[in-house]
Design a protein around this motif. Sequence first.
Motif, PDB file in Angstrom:
ATOM      1  N   ALA A  99      33.423 -70.314  13.574  1.00  0.00           N
ATOM      2  CA  ALA A  99      32.529 -71.409  13.948  1.00  0.00           C
ATOM      3  C   ALA A  99      31.042 -71.080  13.874  1.00  0.00           C
ATOM      4  O   ALA A  99      30.216 -71.987  13.805  1.00  0.00           O
ATOM      5  CB  ALA A  99      32.875 -71.882  15.368  1.00  0.00           C
ATOM      6  N   ARG A 100      30.697 -69.801  13.866  1.00  0.00           N
ATOM      7  CA  ARG A 100      29.281 -69.451  13.949  1.00  0.00           C
ATOM      8  C   ARG A 100      28.453 -69.889  12.738  1.00  0.00           C
ATOM      9  O   ARG A 100      27.350 -70.431  12.913  1.00  0.00           O
ATOM     10  CB  ARG A 100      29.129 -67.956  14.198  1.00  0.00           C
ATOM     11  N   PRO A 101      28.911 -69.687  11.498  1.00  0.00           N
ATOM     12  CA  PRO A 101      28.078 -70.105  10.359  1.00  0.00           C
ATOM     13  C   PRO A 101      27.712 -71.599  10.390  1.00  0.00           C
ATOM     14  O   PRO A 101      26.620 -71.972   9.970  1.00  0.00           O
ATOM     15  CB  PRO A 101      28.938 -69.768   9.133  1.00  0.00           C
ATOM     16  N   ALA A 102      28.594 -72.431  10.909  1.00  0.00           N
ATOM     17  CA  ALA A 102      28.320 -73.873  10.990  1.00  0.00           C
ATOM     18  C   ALA A 102      27.701 -74.258  12.337  1.00  0.00           C
ATOM     19  O   ALA A 102      27.467 -75.440  12.595  1.00  0.00           O
ATOM     20  CB  ALA A 102      29.611 -74.662  10.770  1.00  0.00           C
ATOM     21  N   ASN A 103      27.446 -73.286  13.184  1.00  0.00           N
ATOM     22  CA  ASN A 103      26.894 -73.495  14.526  1.00  0.00           C
ATOM     23  C   ASN A 103      27.723 -74.491  15.344  1.00  0.00           C
ATOM     24  O   ASN A 103      27.196 -75.352  16.042  1.00  0.00           O
ATOM     25  CB  ASN A 103      25.427 -73.936  14.473  1.00  0.00           C
ATOM     26  N   ARG A 104      29.039 -74.346  15.279  1.00  0.00           N
ATOM     27  CA  ARG A 104      29.950 -75.152  16.107  1.00  0.00           C
ATOM     28  C   ARG A 104      30.273 -74.320  17.351  1.00  0.00           C
ATOM     29  O   ARG A 104      31.282 -73.626  17.398  1.00  0.00           O
ATOM     30  CB  ARG A 104      31.223 -75.496  15.326  1.00  0.00           C
ATOM     31  N   GLY A 105      29.401 -74.385  18.325  1.00  0.00           N
ATOM     32  CA  GLY A 105      29.537 -73.503  19.481  1.00  0.00           C
ATOM     33  C   GLY A 105      29.417 -74.209  20.809  1.00  0.00           C
ATOM     34  O   GLY A 105      29.454 -75.435  20.902  1.00  0.00           O
ATOM     35  N   LEU A 106      29.270 -73.382  21.823  1.00  0.00           N
ATOM     36  CA  LEU A 106      29.085 -73.843  23.197  1.00  0.00           C
ATOM     37  C   LEU A 106      27.998 -72.990  23.845  1.00  0.00           C
ATOM     38  O   LEU A 106      27.870 -71.807  23.532  1.00  0.00           O
ATOM     39  CB  LEU A 106      30.372 -73.663  24.017  1.00  0.00           C
ATOM     40  N   ARG A 107      27.252 -73.583  24.730  1.00  0.00           N
ATOM     41  CA  ARG A 107      26.298 -72.808  25.541  1.00  0.00           C
ATOM     42  C   ARG A 107      26.991 -72.539  26.865  1.00  0.00           C
ATOM     43  O   ARG A 107      27.096 -73.412  27.727  1.00  0.00           O
ATOM     44  CB  ARG A 107      24.993 -73.586  25.761  1.00  0.00           C
ATOM     45  N   ILE A 108      27.485 -71.304  27.021  1.00  0.00           N
ATOM     46  CA  ILE A 108      28.245 -70.955  28.222  1.00  0.00           C
ATOM     47  C   ILE A 108      27.652 -69.747  28.954  1.00  0.00           C
ATOM     48  O   ILE A 108      28.194 -69.305  29.956  1.00  0.00           O
ATOM     49  CB  ILE A 108      29.739 -70.715  27.904  1.00  0.00           C
ATOM     50  N   ASP A 109      26.520 -69.247  28.464  1.00  0.00           N
ATOM     51  CA  ASP A 109      25.823 -68.128  29.104  1.00  0.00           C
ATOM     52  C   ASP A 109      24.524 -68.663  29.694  1.00  0.00           C
ATOM     53  O   ASP A 109      23.787 -69.383  29.021  1.00  0.00           O
ATOM     54  CB  ASP A 109      25.545 -67.035  28.071  1.00  0.00           C
ATOM     55  N   LEU A 128      19.418 -65.368  21.493  1.00  0.00           N
ATOM     56  CA  LEU A 128      19.167 -64.540  20.317  1.00  0.00           C
ATOM     57  C   LEU A 128      20.315 -64.710  19.323  1.00  0.00           C
ATOM     58  O   LEU A 128      21.092 -63.801  19.059  1.00  0.00           O
ATOM     59  CB  LEU A 128      18.961 -63.084  20.740  1.00  0.00           C
ATOM     60  N   GLN A 129      20.391 -65.913  18.744  1.00  0.00           N
ATOM     61  CA  GLN A 129      21.509 -66.310  17.894  1.00  0.00           C
ATOM     62  C   GLN A 129      21.595 -65.498  16.606  1.00  0.00           C
ATOM     63  O   GLN A 129      22.673 -65.407  16.017  1.00  0.00           O
ATOM     64  CB  GLN A 129      21.426 -67.804  17.574  1.00  0.00           C
ATOM     65  N   GLU A 130      20.490 -64.906  16.181  1.00  0.00           N
ATOM     66  CA  GLU A 130      20.511 -64.124  14.951  1.00  0.00           C
ATOM     67  C   GLU A 130      21.153 -62.754  15.140  1.00  0.00           C
ATOM     68  O   GLU A 130      21.448 -62.065  14.173  1.00  0.00           O
ATOM     69  CB  GLU A 130      19.088 -63.968  14.385  1.00  0.00           C
ATOM     70  N   MET A 131      21.400 -62.367  16.379  1.00  0.00           N
ATOM     71  CA  MET A 131      22.038 -61.079  16.661  1.00  0.00           C
ATOM     72  C   MET A 131      23.551 -61.259  16.680  1.00  0.00           C
ATOM     73  O   MET A 131      24.078 -62.009  17.488  1.00  0.00           O
ATOM     74  CB  MET A 131      21.533 -60.512  17.986  1.00  0.00           C
ATOM     75  N   HIS A 132      24.223 -60.566  15.795  1.00  0.00           N
ATOM     76  CA  HIS A 132      25.675 -60.664  15.665  1.00  0.00           C
ATOM     77  C   HIS A 132      26.327 -59.412  16.237  1.00  0.00           C
ATOM     78  O   HIS A 132      25.656 -58.466  16.618  1.00  0.00           O
ATOM     79  CB  HIS A 132      26.058 -60.860  14.198  1.00  0.00           C
ATOM     80  N   GLY A 133      27.652 -59.414  16.287  1.00  0.00           N
ATOM     81  CA  GLY A 133      28.400 -58.276  16.792  1.00  0.00           C
ATOM     82  C   GLY A 133      29.384 -58.686  17.870  1.00  0.00           C
ATOM     83  O   GLY A 133      30.186 -57.891  18.322  1.00  0.00           O
ATOM     84  N   SER A 134      29.319 -59.938  18.283  1.00  0.00           N
ATOM     85  CA  SER A 134      30.190 -60.453  19.328  1.00  0.00           C
ATOM     86  C   SER A 134      30.381 -61.948  19.079  1.00  0.00           C
ATOM     87  O   SER A 134      29.689 -62.546  18.259  1.00  0.00           O
ATOM     88  CB  SER A 134      29.546 -60.230  20.700  1.00  0.00           C
ATOM     89  N   ASP A 135      31.297 -62.539  19.824  1.00  0.00           N
ATOM     90  CA  ASP A 135      31.435 -63.997  19.754  1.00  0.00           C
ATOM     91  C   ASP A 135      30.371 -64.685  20.610  1.00  0.00           C
ATOM     92  O   ASP A 135      30.227 -65.900  20.578  1.00  0.00           O
ATOM     93  CB  ASP A 135      32.847 -64.453  20.133  1.00  0.00           C
ATOM     94  N   HIS A 136      29.612 -63.918  21.385  1.00  0.00           N
ATOM     95  CA  HIS A 136      28.467 -64.409  22.154  1.00  0.00           C
ATOM     96  C   HIS A 136      27.197 -63.813  21.549  1.00  0.00           C
ATOM     97  O   HIS A 136      27.230 -62.757  20.937  1.00  0.00           O
ATOM     98  CB  HIS A 136      28.528 -63.941  23.621  1.00  0.00           C
ATOM     99  N   CYS A 137      26.077 -64.490  21.782  1.00  0.00           N
ATOM    100  CA  CYS A 137      24.792 -63.880  21.439  1.00  0.00           C
ATOM    101  C   CYS A 137      24.111 -63.465  22.744  1.00  0.00           C
ATOM    102  O   CYS A 137      24.396 -64.021  23.812  1.00  0.00           O
ATOM    103  CB  CYS A 137      23.909 -64.847  20.656  1.00  0.00           C
ATOM    104  N   PRO A 138      23.221 -62.488  22.676  1.00  0.00           N
ATOM    105  CA  PRO A 138      22.463 -62.120  23.873  1.00  0.00           C
ATOM    106  C   PRO A 138      21.554 -63.270  24.305  1.00  0.00           C
ATOM    107  O   PRO A 138      21.119 -64.073  23.469  1.00  0.00           O
ATOM    108  CB  PRO A 138      21.627 -60.920  23.421  1.00  0.00           C
ATOM    109  N   ILE A 139      21.279 -63.334  25.586  1.00  0.00           N
ATOM    110  CA  ILE A 139      20.313 -64.297  26.104  1.00  0.00           C
ATOM    111  C   ILE A 139      19.202 -63.505  26.793  1.00  0.00           C
ATOM    112  O   ILE A 139      19.431 -62.409  27.310  1.00  0.00           O
ATOM    113  CB  ILE A 139      20.960 -65.339  27.043  1.00  0.00           C
ATOM    114  N   LEU A 140      18.003 -64.053  26.787  1.00  0.00           N
ATOM    115  CA  LEU A 140      16.832 -63.336  27.277  1.00  0.00           C
ATOM    116  C   LEU A 140      16.039 -64.239  28.207  1.00  0.00           C
ATOM    117  O   LEU A 140      15.752 -65.394  27.864  1.00  0.00           O
ATOM    118  CB  LEU A 140      15.960 -62.916  26.080  1.00  0.00           C
ATOM    119  N   LEU A 141      15.688 -63.726  29.362  1.00  0.00           N
ATOM    120  CA  LEU A 141      14.830 -64.420  30.310  1.00  0.00           C
ATOM    121  C   LEU A 141      13.561 -63.597  30.467  1.00  0.00           C
ATOM    122  O   LEU A 141      13.626 -62.407  30.817  1.00  0.00           O
ATOM    123  CB  LEU A 141      15.509 -64.568  31.672  1.00  0.00           C
ATOM    124  N   GLU A 142      12.415 -64.205  30.172  1.00  0.00           N
ATOM    125  CA  GLU A 142      11.136 -63.529  30.362  1.00  0.00           C
ATOM    126  C   GLU A 142      10.464 -64.138  31.586  1.00  0.00           C
ATOM    127  O   GLU A 142      10.250 -65.354  31.665  1.00  0.00           O
ATOM    128  CB  GLU A 142      10.242 -63.714  29.128  1.00  0.00           C
TER     129      GLU A 142
END
Length: 148
Positions: A99-109, A128-142
């Motif tokens: 689902a990732r290439p077509a951005n068929r996802g969920l915001r669950i984090d 950080l959707q451009e970071m791959h390696g998992s079925d989730h992407c990292p999220i960042l709070l500044e």
Amino acid sequence: PMRCPLHRLHSTRFRAAIAAQATGESRVCVCGDMNVAHEDVDFHNPAERRTLTQAGTTPEERASLRCFLAPPLGMRDAFRQVHGRAAGQYTYWSQRARARPANRGLRIDYFLLASGVPPAAVVDVQHLQEMHGSDHCPILLELDLARL
């Protein structure tokens, strides 16, 4: 969180533990994988009937997450505070469905902030959707620590 009685019990206990900490001016942040897409804009296919029974989008699961946002906890979703109703901003994609290439996802984090965290302290929230390696992407709070 609500797929079985154990999850229901965990969710209730977790909210109670957060409620004990997130009082008054406490600067509490609950963050991580909540396994729930809170609003329709938080998943790619809200109009499909199967979302009523699909893990992470059931009415019961969504109501469970609302318990963090409604009184007495009254936490706020930091991403929505910064980005409003921005669509297509997902943090999870099914690897099985590719689902990732077509951005068929969920915001669950999420970053959920207690009322003691001033809105002005939130500088940015990113997926950080451009970071791959998992079925989730990292999220960042500044945060601007000088405003806490």
